[in-house]
Design a protein around this motif. Structure first.
Motif, PDB file in Angstrom:
ATOM      1  N   HIS A  90      -0.944  90.512  -5.086  1.00 29.87           N
ATOM      2  CA  HIS A  90      -1.442  89.247  -5.357  1.00 29.87           C
ATOM      3  C   HIS A  90      -2.639  89.890  -6.737  1.00 29.87           C
ATOM      4  O   HIS A  90      -2.586  88.865  -7.619  1.00 29.87           O
ATOM      5  CB  HIS A  90      -1.511  88.279  -4.091  1.00 29.87           C
TER       6      HIS A  90
ATOM      7  N   THR B 152       1.406  94.052   1.293  1.00 31.36           N
ATOM      8  CA  THR B 152       1.718  94.160   0.237  1.00 31.36           C
ATOM      9  C   THR B 152       1.282  92.824  -0.377  1.00 31.36           C
ATOM     10  O   THR B 152       1.051  92.589  -1.737  1.00 31.36           O
ATOM     11  CB  THR B 152       3.551  93.769  -0.279  1.00 31.36           C
ATOM     12  N   GLY B 153       1.546  91.449   0.350  1.00 30.28           N
ATOM     13  CA  GLY B 153       1.235  90.893  -0.305  1.00 30.28           C
ATOM     14  C   GLY B 153       0.068  90.186  -1.464  1.00 30.28           C
ATOM     15  O   GLY B 153      -0.438  90.191  -1.356  1.00 30.28           O
TER      16      GLY B 153
ATOM     17  N   LEU C 186       4.570  93.503   5.216  1.00 38.53           N
ATOM     18  CA  LEU C 186       4.842  91.903   4.121  1.00 38.53           C
ATOM     19  C   LEU C 186       3.615  91.591   3.918  1.00 38.53           C
ATOM     20  O   LEU C 186       3.303  91.480   2.994  1.00 38.53           O
ATOM     21  CB  LEU C 186       5.385  90.847   5.028  1.00 38.53           C
ATOM     22  N   GLN C 187       2.520  91.781   5.159  1.00 35.18           N
ATOM     23  CA  GLN C 187       1.398  90.952   5.039  1.00 35.18           C
ATOM     24  C   GLN C 187      -0.062  91.929   3.693  1.00 35.18           C
ATOM     25  O   GLN C 187      -0.652  91.441   2.532  1.00 35.18           O
ATOM     26  CB  GLN C 187       0.276  90.799   6.366  1.00 35.18           C
TER      27      GLN C 187
ATOM     28  N   PHE D  30      10.919  91.686   2.811  1.00 27.47           N
ATOM     29  CA  PHE D  30      10.156  90.315   2.737  1.00 27.47           C
ATOM     30  C   PHE D  30      11.247  88.854   2.670  1.00 27.47           C
ATOM     31  O   PHE D  30      11.244  88.287   2.992  1.00 27.47           O
ATOM     32  CB  PHE D  30      10.164  90.212   1.019  1.00 27.47           C
TER      33      PHE D  30
END
Lengths: 159, 374
Positions: free
Chosen positions: B331, B326-327, B323-324, B76
């Motif tokens: 959230h 985990t985002g 990253l996508q 990230f």
């Protein structure tokens, strides 16, 4: 930042192969080696920034299957610098990484190399880098060679 | 749905201070330097570079230090950093056939021009914890040997197979620049170049699991490791103002060529097909898994039945980015108070209705009939 214009491109008076070799050496050099080379040449003063050293990205490309169509592998940080010597010679450097000071030193060496009567001295000043690299490569090749393997196929019982 | 909240500034600032202190750990233990991470956690650094899609070992090491060793957090940080930099352009494609090899193995041929070199590998170790590493001491010195005459020339195994037409040739370079998913969002179907870019930066665990699934029968491809090579390649770039290609330096790469079965078709005689993997640093597992999934994603192109997850490019490419992923997953831990309030209201109402129906079965039946009538 000067806008690159193909018409302003430097005349290819210099041998690009030899120039590339010097650029490659500067890239492989440690910052202190470039400092030493410039100090030895005694001519770093007065170089002005044509473009202040700047860090950016270059997208690294590979080829599909190693030899096919290109694809984007991922970016790499690259730092560039461009200088002009009081005599008018210009030099450039593009290096992997983020070392701005080193890129400027390399650009200065590239500019000095553009001056025909200084070319030999620049190459001589960088010779220690070349010999260090050659030694490292040889030592590495010897360590790798020791791991070269010969596999033997065992015969199967039923064959 | 996430609705923004306000407040908590002091607690957040203090949490970050606490994070900084916790990151340092026990101060009686010497602090790690970035150079130590770069040199001694090199494979982790390679993974951060590969999945962060940014080659810069010092930066990746620093990101790991900042992230307390959390791989995806480090990715990230690296991805966020790259957005602050201008793009100078794209390199010339790297020539992996001219790689200065540190390791090169083939599972298909035992005798290869250039030889097989194991290099620094975990292969054939016994995976016994080495307690000697817990004690400080000098590292053992590597053995040396005189390189054989052919060591400098090691053609790719796929090139050797290609000479006899036994393997499909790579699609030739027609000069069109490859698509770049950092510039244009992925659109389906994505061509192979885009798929490889997505897989190269994809999460190693996810890509590994998908590759494994093809081996277990979900989209079988009958793979052999034609070759894995690890070493350094020169990166070259043509700056506009110079007009010739400039050596930027050398980077470490791992390349995997999977050789897969193919039975041929009416037009094409039987020949091997290929799956390709390429990653920054020494990232063998990643390169292998990538090559497996690359080949699986070619099922449609090669006229194979499509149905397994690893063959579904939308499923693979839309979910491979750590990253996508985990985002979107993480959230969920942010305040969802408004959203949850609405759900709470709804559950309360449904429960009340449910209770009403059960408390008065006859009335409930009437209510149901009423509802049905409505």
């Amino acid at each position: 930042m000067p806008h690159p214009n193909p018409a302003d491109r430097q005349p290819e008076a210099s041998d690009p192969v030899a120039r590339r070799a010097v650029m490659a050496l500067c890239g492989q050099a440690r910052p202190e080696e470039l400092h030493r080379a410039l100090a030895q040449l005694g001519a770093a003063e007065g170089a002005e920034d044509l473009r202040p050293p700047e860090t950016g990205l270059v997208m690294t490309r590979g080829r599909i299957g190693g030899d096919g169509r290109p694809f984007n592998l991922g970016e790499a940080t690259v730092t560039r610098a461009a200088v002009r010597l009081p005599g008018g010679a210009t030099g450039f450097a593009y290096h992997l990484g983020r070392d701005r000071a080193k890129a400027r030193l390399a650009a200065t060496l590239d500019a000095l190399w553009q001056v025909p009567e200084r070319r030999a001295a620049v190459e001589a000043a960088l010779a220690p880098v070349a010999s260090r690299r050659a030694e490292e490569r040889t030592a590495q090749a010897r360590r790798i060679a020791a791991t070269r393997v010969n596999f033997f196929t065992m015969a199967r019982g039923e064959d | 749905m996430y609705v923004a909240v306000k407040g908590g500034e002091a607690a957040i600032a203090n949490a970050h201070r606490l994070l900084a202190e916790t990151r340092r750990g026990d101060t009686s233990v010497p602090e790690l330097s970035v150079a130590q991470i770069r040199e001694q956690m090199a494979l982790l650094v390679d993974r951060v570079m590969t999945e962060g899609s940014l080659h810069d070992p010092d930066l990746a090491a620093l990101a790991l230090k900042q992230a307390r060793g959390d791989l995806i957090e480090a990715v990230f940080l690296v991805r966020a950093y790259r957005t602050t930099l201008p793009r100078f352009g794209a390199s010339e494609p790297v020539e992996t056939g001219a790689m200065s090899l540190r390791r090169r193995i083939s599972a298909t041929y035992k005798d290869l021009p250039g030889g097989q070199v194991l290099g620094p590998t975990f292969d054939y170790t016994h995976r016994l914890i080495d307690f000697a590493l817990a004690a400080e001491g000098e590292a053992p010195v590597a053995a040396e040997a005189e390189p054989l005459a052919d060591a400098a020339h090691a053609p790719r195994v796929t090139d050797l197979l290609g000479r006899d037409g036994l393997i499909e040739p790579s699609a030739p370079d027609d000069g069109t620049p490859p698509g770049d998913l950092t510039r244009e969002p992925l659109d389906f179907p994505a061509d192979r170049a885009l798929r490889l870019q997505a897989l190269a930066r994809g999460d190693e665990g996810f890509v590994l699991a998908l590759g494994y699934s093809t081996q277990r029968g979900y989209g079988r491809t009958h793979p052999f490791v034609g070759e894995i090579r690890v070493g350094t390649v020169a990166v070259e770039f043509v700056p506009e103002e110079l007009g010739f290609s400039v050596p930027l330096g050398e980077i470490d790469l791992t390349e995997c060529q999977m050789v897969n079965q193919f039975h041929g078709s009416a037009e094409v005689p039987p020949q091997f097909t290929r799956g390709y993997g390429l990653a920054f640093g020494q990232s063998e597992r990643k390169a292998m898994a990538m090559a497996l999934v690359d080949r699986a994603l070619r099922a449609e192109e090669l006229g194979e039945p499509v149905g397994a997850p690893a063959q579904d490019q939308e499923f693979v490419l839309a979910h491979c980015d750590a990253l996508q992923a985990t985002g979107f997953v993480e959230h969920l831990k942010l305040p969802h108070y408004v959203d949850f309030q609405a759900e709470l209201e709804l559950v309360r109402r449904l429960r009340a209705e449910h209770a009403a129906r059960h408390a008065a079965p006859k009335a409930g039946t009437e209510a149901e009939m009423q509802e049905a009538a409505e």
